[in-house]
Design a protein around this motif. Structure first.
Motif, PDB file in Angstrom:
ATOM      1  N   PRO A  88       7.792  -1.557  19.663  1.00 25.37           N
ATOM      2  CA  PRO A  88       7.142  -0.453  18.941  1.00 25.37           C
ATOM      3  C   PRO A  88       6.864   0.754  19.831  1.00 25.37           C
ATOM      4  O   PRO A  88       6.943   1.898  19.377  1.00 25.37           O
ATOM      5  CB  PRO A  88       5.848  -1.089  18.440  1.00 25.37           C
ATOM      6  N   GLU A  89       6.605   0.503  21.102  1.00 27.66           N
ATOM      7  CA  GLU A  89       6.333   1.624  22.015  1.00 27.66           C
ATOM      8  C   GLU A  89       7.577   2.429  22.368  1.00 27.66           C
ATOM      9  O   GLU A  89       7.485   3.454  23.037  1.00 27.66           O
ATOM     10  CB  GLU A  89       5.645   1.136  23.301  1.00 27.66           C
ATOM     11  N   ASP A  90       8.739   1.993  21.919  1.00 27.01           N
ATOM     12  CA  ASP A  90       9.963   2.782  22.089  1.00 27.01           C
ATOM     13  C   ASP A  90      10.103   3.835  20.995  1.00 27.01           C
ATOM     14  O   ASP A  90      11.029   4.655  21.038  1.00 27.01           O
ATOM     15  CB  ASP A  90      11.193   1.879  22.061  1.00 27.01           C
ATOM     16  N   THR A  91       9.209   3.816  20.021  1.00 25.51           N
ATOM     17  CA  THR A  91       9.254   4.805  18.951  1.00 25.51           C
ATOM     18  C   THR A  91       9.074   6.204  19.519  1.00 25.51           C
ATOM     19  O   THR A  91       8.109   6.489  20.232  1.00 25.51           O
ATOM     20  CB  THR A  91       8.149   4.513  17.923  1.00 25.51           C
ATOM     21  N   ALA A  92      10.031   7.071  19.230  1.00 33.16           N
ATOM     22  CA  ALA A  92      10.027   8.428  19.779  1.00 33.16           C
ATOM     23  C   ALA A  92      11.219   9.192  19.209  1.00 33.16           C
ATOM     24  O   ALA A  92      12.111   8.602  18.583  1.00 33.16           O
ATOM     25  CB  ALA A  92      10.121   8.401  21.304  1.00 33.16           C
ATOM     26  N   VAL A  93      11.207  10.487  19.467  1.00 35.90           N
ATOM     27  CA  VAL A  93      12.413  11.288  19.257  1.00 35.90           C
ATOM     28  C   VAL A  93      13.191  11.248  20.569  1.00 35.90           C
ATOM     29  O   VAL A  93      12.633  11.521  21.637  1.00 35.90           O
ATOM     30  CB  VAL A  93      12.086  12.733  18.871  1.00 35.90           C
ATOM     31  N   TYR A  94      14.447  10.888  20.478  1.00 31.68           N
ATOM     32  CA  TYR A  94      15.302  10.766  21.659  1.00 31.68           C
ATOM     33  C   TYR A  94      16.211  11.982  21.754  1.00 31.68           C
ATOM     34  O   TYR A  94      16.853  12.371  20.758  1.00 31.68           O
ATOM     35  CB  TYR A  94      16.121   9.487  21.587  1.00 31.68           C
ATOM     36  N   TYR A  95      16.257  12.561  22.945  1.00 34.92           N
ATOM     37  CA  TYR A  95      17.049  13.748  23.201  1.00 34.92           C
ATOM     38  C   TYR A  95      18.067  13.472  24.306  1.00 34.92           C
ATOM     39  O   TYR A  95      17.772  12.757  25.262  1.00 34.92           O
ATOM     40  CB  TYR A  95      16.161  14.903  23.673  1.00 34.92           C
ATOM     41  N   CYS A  96      19.224  14.083  24.184  1.00 33.01           N
ATOM     42  CA  CYS A  96      20.171  14.069  25.289  1.00 33.01           C
ATOM     43  C   CYS A  96      20.228  15.470  25.898  1.00 33.01           C
ATOM     44  O   CYS A  96      19.941  16.471  25.224  1.00 33.01           O
ATOM     45  CB  CYS A  96      21.554  13.612  24.849  1.00 33.01           C
ATOM     46  N   ALA A  97      20.575  15.501  27.162  1.00 31.93           N
ATOM     47  CA  ALA A  97      20.667  16.768  27.883  1.00 31.93           C
ATOM     48  C   ALA A  97      21.763  16.657  28.918  1.00 31.93           C
ATOM     49  O   ALA A  97      22.050  15.566  29.426  1.00 31.93           O
ATOM     50  CB  ALA A  97      19.334  17.103  28.535  1.00 31.93           C
ATOM     51  N   GLY A  98      22.349  17.798  29.253  1.00 32.05           N
ATOM     52  CA  GLY A  98      23.401  17.812  30.250  1.00 32.05           C
ATOM     53  C   GLY A  98      23.307  19.032  31.146  1.00 32.05           C
ATOM     54  O   GLY A  98      22.692  20.035  30.794  1.00 32.05           O
ATOM     55  N   ARG A  99      23.897  18.905  32.319  1.00 29.38           N
ATOM     56  CA  ARG A  99      23.972  20.033  33.240  1.00 29.38           C
ATOM     57  C   ARG A  99      25.356  20.047  33.867  1.00 29.38           C
ATOM     58  O   ARG A  99      26.011  19.006  33.976  1.00 29.38           O
ATOM     59  CB  ARG A  99      22.890  19.949  34.310  1.00 29.38           C
ATOM     60  N   LEU A 100      25.756  21.239  34.295  1.00 29.02           N
ATOM     61  CA  LEU A 100      27.132  21.395  34.776  1.00 29.02           C
ATOM     62  C   LEU A 100      27.295  21.094  36.255  1.00 29.02           C
ATOM     63  O   LEU A 100      28.413  20.805  36.705  1.00 29.02           O
ATOM     64  CB  LEU A 100      27.631  22.795  34.449  1.00 29.02           C
ATOM     65  N   SER A 101      26.195  21.187  37.006  1.00 34.64           N
ATOM     66  CA  SER A 101      26.309  20.899  38.430  1.00 34.64           C
ATOM     67  C   SER A 101      25.019  20.258  38.907  1.00 34.64           C
ATOM     68  O   SER A 101      23.996  20.289  38.226  1.00 34.64           O
ATOM     69  CB  SER A 101      26.593  22.172  39.232  1.00 34.64           C
ATOM     70  N   ARG A 102      25.082  19.685  40.097  1.00 38.68           N
ATOM     71  CA  ARG A 102      23.917  19.005  40.658  1.00 38.68           C
ATOM     72  C   ARG A 102      22.758  19.969  40.878  1.00 38.68           C
ATOM     73  O   ARG A 102      21.596  19.571  40.824  1.00 38.68           O
ATOM     74  CB  ARG A 102      24.315  18.358  41.983  1.00 38.68           C
ATOM     75  N   LEU A 103      23.059  21.238  41.098  1.00 41.98           N
ATOM     76  CA  LEU A 103      22.012  22.217  41.404  1.00 41.98           C
ATOM     77  C   LEU A 103      21.547  23.001  40.182  1.00 41.98           C
ATOM     78  O   LEU A 103      20.605  23.789  40.275  1.00 41.98           O
ATOM     79  CB  LEU A 103      22.525  23.205  42.464  1.00 41.98           C
ATOM     80  N   SER A 104      22.180  22.782  39.035  1.00 45.42           N
ATOM     81  CA  SER A 104      21.777  23.539  37.851  1.00 45.42           C
ATOM     82  C   SER A 104      20.725  22.789  37.057  1.00 45.42           C
ATOM     83  O   SER A 104      20.470  21.601  37.285  1.00 45.42           O
ATOM     84  CB  SER A 104      22.989  23.839  36.971  1.00 45.42           C
ATOM     85  N   THR A 105      20.114  23.495  36.145  1.00 49.98           N
ATOM     86  CA  THR A 105      19.113  22.870  35.279  1.00 49.98           C
ATOM     87  C   THR A 105      19.796  22.230  34.073  1.00 49.98           C
ATOM     88  O   THR A 105      20.976  22.468  33.812  1.00 49.98           O
ATOM     89  CB  THR A 105      18.103  23.917  34.781  1.00 49.98           C
ATOM     90  N   TYR A 106      19.014  21.418  33.374  1.00 50.11           N
ATOM     91  CA  TYR A 106      19.538  20.813  32.152  1.00 50.11           C
ATOM     92  C   TYR A 106      19.395  21.858  31.043  1.00 50.11           C
ATOM     93  O   TYR A 106      18.375  21.916  30.359  1.00 50.11           O
ATOM     94  CB  TYR A 106      18.785  19.525  31.829  1.00 50.11           C
ATOM     95  N   ASN A 107      20.415  22.676  30.893  1.00 55.04           N
ATOM     96  CA  ASN A 107      20.328  23.745  29.903  1.00 55.04           C
ATOM     97  C   ASN A 107      21.133  23.472  28.645  1.00 55.04           C
ATOM     98  O   ASN A 107      21.305  24.361  27.817  1.00 55.04           O
ATOM     99  CB  ASN A 107      20.721  25.086  30.512  1.00 55.04           C
ATOM    100  N   TYR A 108      21.647  22.254  28.519  1.00 57.70           N
ATOM    101  CA  TYR A 108      22.291  21.841  27.275  1.00 57.70           C
ATOM    102  C   TYR A 108      21.478  20.690  26.706  1.00 57.70           C
ATOM    103  O   TYR A 108      21.329  19.646  27.357  1.00 57.70           O
ATOM    104  CB  TYR A 108      23.730  21.404  27.513  1.00 57.70           C
ATOM    105  N   TRP A 109      20.971  20.902  25.493  1.00 60.97           N
ATOM    106  CA  TRP A 109      20.108  19.911  24.856  1.00 60.97           C
ATOM    107  C   TRP A 109      20.549  19.653  23.426  1.00 60.97           C
ATOM    108  O   TRP A 109      20.995  20.564  22.731  1.00 60.97           O
ATOM    109  CB  TRP A 109      18.660  20.405  24.832  1.00 60.97           C
TER     110      TRP A 109
END
Length: 119
Positions: A88-109
């Protein structure tokens, strides 16, 4: 422009399983890595796990180790989250995110997908 779209959420009983998908559409998407996050009502967003796109290596938060597995399909530009032994504690909204390089932020959601685990 790349868009991430999650799917696969739903209602499941405790002990059950779900598989979430995160599909990238738009231009060719070759991320450095992608992550799953989740946010429960009234709580901050938390890290669930990641997958490095080049070699498929993964890492997980302690609270999902042994229960959740992240994988990807390079050809389909899709990441998966296999969730077993749900609580039950896994209940949540789940999001995926991606980034293009190791130094970039996760700007794709993605927009998020609701997972509800009943006791």
């Amino acid at each position: 422009q790349v868009q991430l779209v999650e799917s696969g959420g739903g209602l499941v009983q405790a002990g059950g399983s779900l598989r979430l998908s995160c599909a990238a559409s738009g231009r060719t998407f070759s991320p450095y890595d992608m992550r799953w996050f989740r946010q429960a009502p009234g709580k901050e967003r938390e890290f669930v796990g990641y997958i490095r796109w080049s070699d498929g290596s993964t890492g997980y938060a302690d609270f999902v180790k042994g229960r959740f597995t992240i994988s990807r399909d390079n050809a389909e530009n899709t990441m998966y989250l296999q969730m077993n032994s749900l609580k039950p504690e896994d209940t949540a909204v789940y999001y995926c995110a991606g980034r293009l390089s190791r130094l970039s932020t996760y700007n794709y959601w993605g927009q998020g997908t609701q997972v509800t685990v009943s006791s």
